[in-house]
Design an enzyme around this catalytic site. Structure first.
Site, PDB file in Angstrom:
ATOM      1  N   GLY A 180       0.815  -1.201   0.000  1.00  0.00           N
ATOM      2  CA  GLY A 180       0.000   0.000   0.000  1.00  0.00           C
ATOM      3  C   GLY A 180       0.854   1.258   0.000  1.00  0.00           C
ATOM      4  CB  SER A 181       0.088   4.643   1.203  1.00  0.00           C
ATOM      5  OG  SER A 181      -1.054   4.794   0.389  1.00  0.00           O
ATOM      6  CB  THR A 182       4.410   1.498   3.554  1.00  0.00           C
ATOM      7  OG1 THR A 182       4.193   0.252   2.876  1.00  0.00           O
ATOM      8  CG2 THR A 182       3.509   1.574   4.784  1.00  0.00           C
TER       9      THR A 182
END
Length: 485
Positions: free
Chosen positions: A218-220
């Site tokens: 995801g956004s990591t």
């Protein structure tokens, strides 16, 4: 001597020679292979009749051998039950050990390693009982306890590293299991326990921290996309990016949208810093297409993607697809499509940023000590790569501090400590609640710990989960445990 007797003598000599050669071959050439056969219970009996080395955390045994009055002579005991099973694994006479340090470092623990050859020779001449070596781990017991307790009954994993050395400070995977039930000397009871673990839908035997079915980060992953942009020297944290509420991708009818379906700034524009702070999907998707798939893959590789590590537990390599078209590149830039990562990998990303761009090789065993307290082996601090420049690392640190100070990562704030972090909410199936991610390091100005947390299917929050609200407090607890000692 007549001919018949001579032929008989030659035949007898040939048979004796064949017997000598075959026995020599079996006892020396094939010995290791035969000893390693799963069906060879004689080797298991020999190993169980010898005191096995302990596995130690901060000087206390989390796995040790206790003398018992049966044919196996020693019982393996795991003092803290479900707190360390994915680190220790189990040592069982009934079920062949195939995981954890009990398997990965079996030769040292059992005393059969070539590194203990001279110790075995000494034991032979002095009459001392042979014993295995002990493993002193890098684990911080307070950090391990904090991770275990904060994750609770949610499925997921936590990894914490010392960014300066690569030492593993915490490694937790849930659901867990109690290795004591597999170490018992009652075959029937062990068999039932093993079958129950295999049938458990929660799959407690899988080490989610370093293996199993890897997660979309995801956004990591936006940290890697931002790093790739900054490394070109064409971008700064103040560079302006398009950030509309939704982004039309080439050849795709369904647009890519932000989680709140809002634009990321006035006039559909935002800065790189603000895009990270609010986790703007459209800005990073557009940035990924501008940079190109090769740039994303190259930067991910510098952070360790594609690297199958041993710590000495085997760490499954995190992956980014070898070929990506433009829409797939856009999705990959925000950690979706077919990008897959372990919590260990995302902890390594934060650790490299914290360590001025230098990624250190993670390791779990600090020292190997023989039964007479001789140090057999000591860990080296090895550089795995220069993931980014010190300047890029400093810029990313500033941006990650902004995430925790005023963005999606505020639940990870620690009073009096500057925390650098990044949230992630990873979609992974139609109708499934998203995985909640958080990766961080602290203190931001003098990093002592880097951490990554993933909570499957949003944990207790389910479909309402966000990386900051669900995984952030877990990361905070682990970082506080390390910083406060």
């Amino acid at each position: 001597m007549n001919a018949p007797i001579r032929r008989l003598a030659m035949l007898a000599a040939l048979l004796f020679a064949t017997l000598l050669i075959s026995s020599t071959w079996i006892q020396f050439v094939d010995a290791k292979a035969i000893n390693a056969l799963p069906a060879n219970r004689r080797t298991d009996l020999t190993n169980f009749n010898r005191e096995r080395g302990a596995i130690l955390v901060a000087g206390d045994p989390i796995a040790s051998s206790r003398p018992v009055k049966d044919e196996l002579k020693w019982l393996r005991v795991y003092s803290q039950g479900t707190r360390y099973p994915h680190i220790t694994g189990f040592y069982s006479f009934t079920v062949p050990p195939d995981r954890g340090l009990e398997y990965a470092d079996n030769a040292l623990l059992s005393g059969s390693s070539d590194k203990l050859f001279y110790r075995r020779i000494s034991d032979l001449f002095t009459g001392r009982e042979p014993a295995g070596a002990s493993l002193e781990l890098t684990i911080n017991p307070k950090a391990q306890a904090a991770a275990d307790e904060a994750l609770g009954n949610q499925r997921g994993a936590v990894v914490a590293l010392d960014p300066r050395t690569g030492a593993v400070l915490a490694l937790v995977s849930h659901p867990a299991y109690d290795p004591n039930v597999l170490a018992m000397h009652t075959s029937e009871a062990v068999g039932k326990a093993w079958d129950a673990l295999l049938a458990d839908p929660g799959k407690p035997l899988i080490n989610r921290a370093i293996a199993g079915n890897l997660y979309p980060p995801g956004s990591t992953f936006k940290l890697i996309t931002a790093a790739a942009a900054l490394e070109t020297a064409k971008y700064t944290k103040d560079s302006v990016l398009p950030g509309p509420a939704q982004l039309t991708l080439p050849g795709v009818t369904e647009p890519l949208a932000n989680h709140d379906h809002q634009a990321c700034g006035a006039d559909d524009k935002t800065t790189l810093d603000h895009a990270l702070v609010i986790s703007c999907n459209t800005a990073f998707a557009d940035l990924g297409m501008t940079l190109g798939a090769d740039a994303l893959r190259t930067q991910a590789a510098k952070f360790g993607f594609g690297e199958a590590l041993r710590i000495p537990l085997p760490v499954t390599a995190s992956t980014i697809p070898a070929t990506l078209n433009e829409p797939q590149t856009a999705q990959s830039a925000i950690g979706q499509y077919e990008v897959r990562a372990t919590p260990m990998q995302m902890a390594m990303v934060s650790a490299a940023i914290a360590n001025e761009g230098i990624l250190m090789q993670p390791y779990l065993v600090e020292r190997v000590v023989s039964s007479d307290l001789t140090i057999i082996e000591k860990a080296d601090h090895k550089q795995l790569s220069e993931a980014i420049s010190p300047e890029t690392a400093q810029t990313l640190t500033t941006m990650m501090v902004d995430v925790v100070t005023s963005g999606t990562g505020t639940p990870a704030q620690i009073p009096g400590v500057s925390v650098a972090g990044k949230t992630g909410t990873a979609q992974h199936g139609v109708g499934a609640a998203p995985h909640a991610w958080f990766t961080a390091f602290a203190p931001a100005d003098d990093p002592k710990v880097a951490v990554a947390v993933v909570v499957e299917d949003g944990g207790d929050a389910g479909s309402e989960a966000g990386g900051g609200t669900v995984a952030g407090p877990i990361a905070k607890a682990v970082m506080e445990a390390v910083i406060n000692g």
